[in-house]
Scaffold this active site. Structure first.
Site, PDB file in Angstrom:
ATOM      1  N   HIS A   1      44.374  34.163  37.334  1.00 30.31           N
ATOM      2  CA  HIS A   1      44.963  35.504  37.493  1.00 30.31           C
ATOM      3  C   HIS A   1      46.499  35.429  37.451  1.00 30.31           C
ATOM      4  CE1 HIS A   1      40.798  36.288  38.556  1.00 30.31           C
ATOM      5  NE2 HIS A   1      40.886  35.344  39.459  1.00 30.31           N
TER       6      HIS A   1
ATOM      7  N   GLU B   1      44.484  36.307  45.930  1.00 26.79           N
ATOM      8  CA  GLU B   1      43.996  35.099  45.279  1.00 26.79           C
ATOM      9  C   GLU B   1      45.028  34.571  44.285  1.00 26.79           C
ATOM     10  OE1 GLU B   1      40.627  35.567  42.708  1.00 26.79           O
ATOM     11  OE2 GLU B   1      40.748  33.469  42.106  1.00 26.79           O
TER      12      GLU B   1
ATOM     13  N   HIS C   1      40.865  28.740  41.594  1.00 31.91           N
ATOM     14  CA  HIS C   1      40.499  30.081  42.055  1.00 31.91           C
ATOM     15  C   HIS C   1      40.065  30.036  43.519  1.00 31.91           C
ATOM     16  CE1 HIS C   1      40.191  32.262  38.078  1.00 31.91           C
ATOM     17  NE2 HIS C   1      40.191  30.996  37.667  1.00 31.91           N
TER      18      HIS C   1
ATOM     19  N   GLU D   1      36.275  27.164  42.887  1.00 32.24           N
ATOM     20  CA  GLU D   1      36.429  28.261  43.846  1.00 32.24           C
ATOM     21  C   GLU D   1      36.648  27.575  45.189  1.00 32.24           C
ATOM     22  OE1 GLU D   1      36.608  31.333  43.041  1.00 32.24           O
ATOM     23  OE2 GLU D   1      35.445  31.671  41.210  1.00 32.24           O
TER      24      GLU D   1
HETATM   25 ZN   LIG Z   1      39.572  34.070  40.490  1.00 39.12          ZN
END
Ligand SMILES: [Zn+2]
Length: 306
Positions: free
Chosen positions: A83, A120, A175, A253
């Site tokens: 992102h 995030e 992430h 993650e």
């Molecule tokens: Zn993400």
């Protein structure tokens, strides 16, 4: 990362009014507001780690009398912080559809955030710069897919292309998830087989996933995710960053930002430094196993027992 969360995010109203709802629903888990001043932010100097006095210096994970001090010399590693901090403000850009072989999907998404508003995107970038510093200290050439948390994109297709153009020896996309509040833990996402596309990277990416998973679990103490994947591994064919990669690549993650306990850890600069140490150890295990100290991360000061 790709799950939809229930509550209405603060930026949702404006973006939906702008016709950007599709992008929100496809986001890592929603649409964060821009980080408020004073919240933990990306870009803080990695040379000072608040509360991190117990953390090791950058060279500790691989340094020993018998191991080379620069075990990653000659290796090219692409670090992709997922992102971007201003994606939420540019729906027309991030909602452009791109071809990821198995489907058309938005060029990028906003990512999730903690209940306290730590995004995030900021987390990903902060871990990435910490990791880059550690890897460079080990001799690696590190390429970041973005160099600040105050921009938009790049598209997921470009994030893959950056690793491909660099002929990276390994690539990792960082992430944090937006899973169900009752779920916790981390998982590593590896590319599935798409004949004619990912054939060459499935095998090495799986080995990279195992090395990253084992180091992350050992050094951070974070448990395997209890709501997604199996044994903290997840094979997917819907992620452009993996489908389009021609170099060994995984996503991680790092935890679930929608879970209170995980969010507290992910919001801690000291824990983010430990995450970076763990990811560096995993990459080193994959790229230069002979360069690791015999006991691996278990010898790192401050690493949790078990
Ligand atoms: Zn993400």
């Amino acid at each position: 990362m790709l799950r939809i969360r229930g509550r209405a995010p603060r930026a949702a109203v404006a973006l939906a009014a702008a016709g950007a709802l599709a992008g929100l629903l496809a986001a890592c888990s929603g649409s964060p507001a821009p980080p408020a001043d004073g919240t933990p932010a990306a870009g803080q100097p990695v040379t000072t780690v608040p509360g991190g006095s117990a953390l090791p210096p950058a060279s500790t994970p691989s340094a020993s009398a018998s191991a080379p001090s620069r075990p990653l010399a000659g290796q090219v590693i692409v670090v992709d912080p997922g992102h971007n901090g201003d994606n939420w403000a540019h729906p027309a850009v991030i909602n452009q559809l791109v071809n990821v072989i198995t489907e058309m999907k938005p060029c990028d998404t906003t990512g999730t955030e903690t209940d306290a508003g730590y995004t995030e995107a900021a987390f990903n970038f902060n871990v990435a710069i910490r990791l880059a510093r550690l890897l460079r200290a080990e001799g690696a050439t590190v390429i970041l897919t973005r160099t600040s948390n105050h921009g938009v994109g790049p598209c997921i297709t470009q994030r893959a292309a950056i690793g491909n153009r660099a002929h990276a020896d390994a690539a990792i996309s960082i992430h944090a998830d937006g899973g169900p509040p009752g779920g916790s833990g981390f998982d590593v996402i590896e590319p599935g087989l798409i004949p004619g596309h990912t054939d060459a990277i499935v095998g090495p990416s799986h080995r990279l996933a195992l090395d990253i998973r084992d180091a992350y679990h050992r050094i951070t103490g974070e448990p395997y995710a209890n709501y997604v994947g199996h044994d903290a591994l997840d094979v997917r064919t819907d992620l452009g960053g993996l489908n389009l990669s021609t170099v060994p690549k995984v996503f991680i993650e790092c935890g679930n930002m929608r879970n209170a306990a995980d969010a507290a850890k992910l919001s801690s600069p000291a824990f983010r430094q430990r995450i970076a140490v763990a990811l560096a150890a995993g990459l080193t295990a994959f790229l230069a196993p002979a360069g690791l100290v015999p006991s691996g991360g278990a010898s790192i000061p401050g690493a949790p027992a078990g």
